[in-house]
Write an enzyme that holds these catalytic residues in place. Structure first.
Site, PDB file in Angstrom:
ATOM      1  N   ALA A 380       0.867  -1.182   0.000  1.00  0.00           N
ATOM      2  CA  ALA A 380       0.000   0.000   0.000  1.00  0.00           C
ATOM      3  C   ALA A 380       0.898   1.225   0.000  1.00  0.00           C
ATOM      4  CB  ALA A 380      -0.909  -0.006   1.225  1.00  0.00           C
ATOM      5  N   GLU A 416      -1.223   3.520   6.779  1.00  0.00           N
ATOM      6  CA  GLU A 416      -1.172   4.501   5.684  1.00  0.00           C
ATOM      7  C   GLU A 416      -1.766   5.839   6.105  1.00  0.00           C
ATOM      8  OE1 GLU A 416       0.727   3.678   3.363  1.00  0.00           O
ATOM      9  OE2 GLU A 416       0.793   1.575   3.943  1.00  0.00           O
ATOM     10  N   TYR A 504      10.886  -0.733   9.155  1.00  0.00           N
ATOM     11  CA  TYR A 504       9.504  -0.829   9.638  1.00  0.00           C
ATOM     12  C   TYR A 504       9.457  -1.393  11.063  1.00  0.00           C
ATOM     13  CZ  TYR A 504       7.738   0.011   4.897  1.00  0.00           C
ATOM     14  OH  TYR A 504       7.425   0.570   3.675  1.00  0.00           O
TER      15      TYR A 504
END
Length: 991
Positions: A380, A416, A504
């Site tokens: 995404a 997101e 991440y």
């Protein structure tokens, strides 16, 4: 009159006048032709100069380098002239970073992809475009560099300086002598006739064309898909990190923010989307008379090029309004009609509102579009105002109820949306600190979901999704710190490699640790200050630490042993993490770097730095005050424990610290005693921690394997499936499963585990049989059940085998009775293994009627579970003789070779069919197959046998590679054999 010249010729005055007039006419004609021809010759970058050395960039996709042709001299505007390939002086084009000569202020961008709904199979779809970039000159320069990759330049002009008093009217024009490309660093270079002046503004006007990518999701790319029974296409963009330069010439660095006015020209049957709302539409006719729609969009806020986003599609949408701003989810028409986008739509608005309230900063754009792409490589992207998702991560279908998909969608949507603050509003200065974007977005996705689902076990889910994976990969010698020095980067592809587990997962873990040793109030207060200060701008890691330090300095309750910068730099600027060892008899605590495979004399493995470690801890179930280990060792008398039955200590409360914990033998013994007496006195997250730390430390020679095994004695009383999952992942490894025929460990492990497993098995097998729907909101069960059921069946638990038969046959007889998703892989595999050709042929028929790749892969692997050699041989024959579109999702020979029976069947099959296998799956597949077949070797004789077996199949360099790899496998197996022997001895003693 004078005498005649003795040489030359005579021209009369009349003729001279005629010739002069003709020359003037020719010059005028040339000027007109030059103007009509355009500003520069159309020269693809592949035709121009690049270094041609080992780092030379590849040719553009789908294009062959044309033969060189001479170009005429420069026109008044400019041409792109070829620069000899074998020469270029050193210059700024050799550097990864742009020189600081120009700052972009605004882009006027127009893109025209030639996508028509009736022409979906165009082999080389292209687009044209124009961009006018307003820039401010910082340093006088007669040479301009901007990013461009695989774009063909059509024209290039520089106008200016611009006059602010006359509404940016052009005062003049700067001659562009030459345009050329430096492909290795992906630059377009404009050589000017005069220098630009510092402080003045100019407009770069560029026309270009480029390829629409079909095999990769970078730049401007094509998706082909089926909707409502028809073949359709859409275009979308992916600019992060360095792909904007594939779409338009630009200053493609995150700190070079600008505003954008975007125009998309598209077929009238399509919808065009971009970062901002639509401003207007008009019509344009091409040279063939075809009519196209021109869609313009409002001006964006200041943002980096990697956030520019476009989509041209034939989609429908659902929408809602949140605090006066429209949110739309776009997807295939049939998906919208089926309500697949409703879940995502319903959670998006509240997530925006929660983060707005948390940071006290409103989302600045007037709308949010989210588009579900048929193919986006399972990822995404947070583009401001136009978020893009692989549809598998956004759309929730009715049969997804018993999957973890609902929770996964919630986390990814939260991630997101978190980027709208961390990344979009405030952007890192350069890619070396991308963790400031990804780490904090990853951290806050858990805070968001926990807010809306307070019953979710937050710590256990963070461990399962984030911490477990990165601790398994990180170690002292890994070449990757979270925050890297800019000068460490020399090539563009190194930027792409930063989007990894460390950015991440480690980034999120460090953010969580920071929050834990401060408190939530200070943590959020500092982030508010940071976000407000750097809104629409860029920040370095030190800027973040400074705002945390300001928050600390404004209060007196929390005292730190050093500055926030000193503490956190010790974690972000060095690789790996520490092992914290506590001697509970003396209270001495020490730290050392974690290595994969600790050795006694660690002289060659130098890791000089220490970490400043926050130690949150519990004693006898009670949370204690925070302490700090800010040197290699320190004494904490309060951590000593006595011989009392209920005296124990656990470090790293809730596993918020990014480290593993070791204890002396007495410390482990006390914890083991507590587990056997009253395991519930130790919280679930710490039972999980003890198992995971102990097995990891034993595997890497920090403690004995017996210490880790002792922690499993209590498991008959363990009713948390996530703890069982940690035990089984560490104990019933793939190596162990593959090697059971060579050891006595299997019957011992069977007796030991089944005795303890039966209680948790009965709980979940009853749920599967009677009320499987109750699992749909139990995320930890959904991600853990497959390992539990797979182990139970592997250990030969008759109830598991019978359940597999029943569920498979019920599905065969009544296809509407789907096998529960969490255990589908297990049931399919054992349904085939326990069945015969009837079950196998049924599954083959199902496979042939499936279209989704994920489902086809699942079925292809299940068919390799058969224990009948003739069925496996037939399967492999099918794989190499049928259509290339059948069994194309995975290498069937590898899948067969992965099982105990299949290893020997596949080896025999290769002897007679290796050429066909090579043609079907490629020569490299033979190399991989040999690794799979040889995965249990432990002697040089076995290596020699495999080398002889493959001698005719491979090239010389492949044989050498295989020999080295097999030697590595042998050494690893010998190590595992020693470990397995110790496990077997322990099991013999404790069964």
């Amino acid at each position: 009159m004078g005498p005649h010249s003795s040489s030359g010729f005579y021209v009369s005055r009349v003729v001279a006048l005629l010739l002069a007039g003709l020359a003037a006419v020719l010059l005028l004609a040339l000027a007109v032709l030059a103007a009509l021809y355009g500003h520069c010759a159309r020269v693809p970058p592949s035709e121009l100069y690049d270094r041609g050395g080992p780092h030379a960039a590849p040719s553009p996709p789908g294009r062959q380098e044309p033969a060189r042709t001479p170009k005429p001299g420069p026109t008044l505007e400019t041409e792109v002239a070829p620069t000899p390939r074998n020469w270029r002086p050193p210059g700024p084009w050799d550097q990864l970073r742009l020189p600081p000569w120009l700052v972009p202020l605004h882009y006027e961008l127009e893109l025209w992809p030639r996508l028509r709904p009736e022409e979906l199979s165009v082999p080389a779809l292209r687009f044209t475009g124009r961009v006018n970039i307003t820039v401010r000159c910082i340093a006088a320069t007669a040479r301009l560099l901007l990013h461009s990759l695989f774009l063909d330049c059509e024209s290039a002009e520089v106008r200016g300086p611009l006059s602010p008093d006359a509404g940016d009217a052009t005062v003049g024009r700067v001659l562009v002598d030459e345009v050329w490309f430096a492909l290795d660093m992906q630059y377009m270079v404009l050589e000017l006739g005069e220098a630009l002046q510092p402080g003045s503004r100019y407009e770069l006007q560029l026309s270009f064309s480029g390829p629409v990518y079909q095999d990769t999701r970078e730049g401007l790319f094509l998706n082909l898909y089926t909707d409502q029974g028809e073949r359709r296409a859409l275009l979308a963009s992916q600019m992060e990190p360095t792909f904007a330069r594939n779409v338009f010439p630009c200053f493609d660095e995150p700190a070079l923010k600008a505003t954008f006015n975007i125009t998309l020209i598209h077929h009238p049957s399509y919808v065009a989307l971009s970062n901002m709302p639509k401003l207007g539409q008009s019509e344009r006719e091409d040279v063939n008379g075809s009519k196209w729609t021109v869609t313009t969009f409002h001006t964006t806020p200041h943002m980096p090029t990697y956030l520019a986003a476009f989509a041209i599609c034939d989609y429908e949408h659902v929408s809602r309004t949140e605090r006066g701003k429209e949110i739309r989810i776009w997807a295939r028409k049939e998906a919208i009609a089926a309500g697949n986008a409703d879940f995502a739509l319903n959670i998006t608005g509240p997530i925006f509102s929660f983060l707005e309230d948390l940071f006290n900063i409103s989302y600045p754009l007037p709308k949010t579009d989210i588009i579900a792409l048929p193919t986006f490589d399972n990822r995404a992207m947070e583009n401001w105002g136009l978020l893009m998702f692989d549809e598998s991560l956004l759309l929730l279908q009715p049969n997804d109820k018993l999957t973890e998909k609902k929770t996964v969608i919630s986390y990814i949507v939260s991630h997101e949306i978190g980027h709208q603050w961390f990344g979009n509003l405030v952007t890192m200065n350069w890619w070396n600190n991308i963790w400031l974007n990804e780490g904090f977005a990853s951290y806050f996705e858990f805070g968001v979901i926990n807010y809306f689902n307070p019953k979710l076990p937050r710590n256990e889910i963070f461990f399962s999704n984030i911490l477990h994976g990165v601790l398994r990969e990180d170690h002292a010698l890994v070449s990757r710190a979270v925050s890297m020095k800019v000068e460490n980067f020399t090539e563009t592809n190194e930027i792409n490699e930063l989007f990894d587990l460390f950015t991440y997962n480690k980034g999120a873990s460090l953010a969580r640790m920071l929050s834990s040793f401060l408190n939530e109030k200070i943590f959020i207060s500092a982030l508010k200050s940071y976000l407000e200060t750097f809104s629409y701008s860029n920040a370095e890691q030190d800027d973040l630490w400074r705002h945390f330090q300001m928050a600390i300095d404004d209060q007196s309750k929390i005292l730190l042993p050093a500055t926030v910068k000193s503490i956190m730099d010790s974690w972000t600027h060095q690789s790996g993490f520490p092992v914290i060892t506590l001697n509970v008899s003396t209270g001495v605590m020490k730290q050392e770097p974690f290595y994969l495979g600790k050795v006694k004399n660690q002289t060659l493995l130098t890791h000089n730095d220490t970490w400043i470690v926050p130690i949150l801890w519990i004693k006898n179930g009670t949370t204690q005050s925070l302490v700090w280990l800010d040197k290699s060792s320190k004494v904490f008398p309060e951590m000593q424990v006595s011989d009392s039955d209920h005296d124990w200590v656990i470090l790293n409360l809730n596993m918020t610290g990014y480290y593993r914990v070791n204890y002396d033998k007495f410390g482990w013994k006390k914890l083991n005693q507590q587990l056997e007496k009253d395991p519930k006195a130790i919280p679930v997250i710490h039972r999980l921690q003890l198992v995971d730390d102990a097995f990891s430390l034993s595997k890497n020679s920090y403690i004995e394997i017996e210490t880790a095994l002792d922690l499993t004695k209590y498991l008959a009383e363990e009713d948390e499936i996530i703890v069982w999952h940690a035990v089984l992942v560490n104990l019933v490894t793939r190596d162990l499963v593959s090697d059971v025929n060579n050891h006595d460990i299997y019957p011992l492990l069977k007796r030991y585990l089944l005795k303890r497993l039966i209680s948790i098995w009965n709980t979940y097998s009853t749920i599967i049989r009677e009320n499987v729907a109750t699992l749909q909101d139990d995320y930890l069960a959904l991600i853990s059940l497959e390992k539990l059921f797979g182990t139970a069946c592997w250990l030969g638990l008759e109830d598991c085998l019978q359940l597999s038969r029943d569920l498979f046959r019920n599905w065969m007889n009544h296809p509407e009775n789907e096998i529960p998703y969490p255990i589908k892989n297990v049931i399919l595999c054992y349904g085939i293994a326990l069945g015969n050709d009837k079950e196998w042929d049924f599954l083959l028929n199902i496979y042939n009627n499936k279209t989704k790749e994920e489902e086809r892969i699942q079925l292809a692997y299940a068919m390799s579970c058969s224990k009948d050699p003739w069925i496996l041989n037939r399967y492999m024959e099918y794989a190499i003789t049928t259509s290339p579109f059948t069994f194309n999702e995975t290498n069937i020979i590898e899948a067969v070779a992965a099982s105990e029976v299949g290893r020997y069947v596949a080896k025999d099959f290769l002897i007679n069919n290796w050429q066909a296998v090579s043609e079907r799956y490629g020569t490299q597949s033979l190399v991989t197959l040999l690794y799979v077949i040889g995965r249990t070797i432990s002697t040089d004789l076995q290596i020699l046998e495999l080398q002889q077996f493959c001698s005719n199949m491979l090239e010389e360099h492949q044989r050498l590679t295989v020999q080295a790899k097999l030697q590595t496998i042998k050494n690893e197996n010998l190590k595992n054999k020693e470990r397995s022997a110790r496990i077997a001895a322990w099991l013999q003693k404790n069964t």
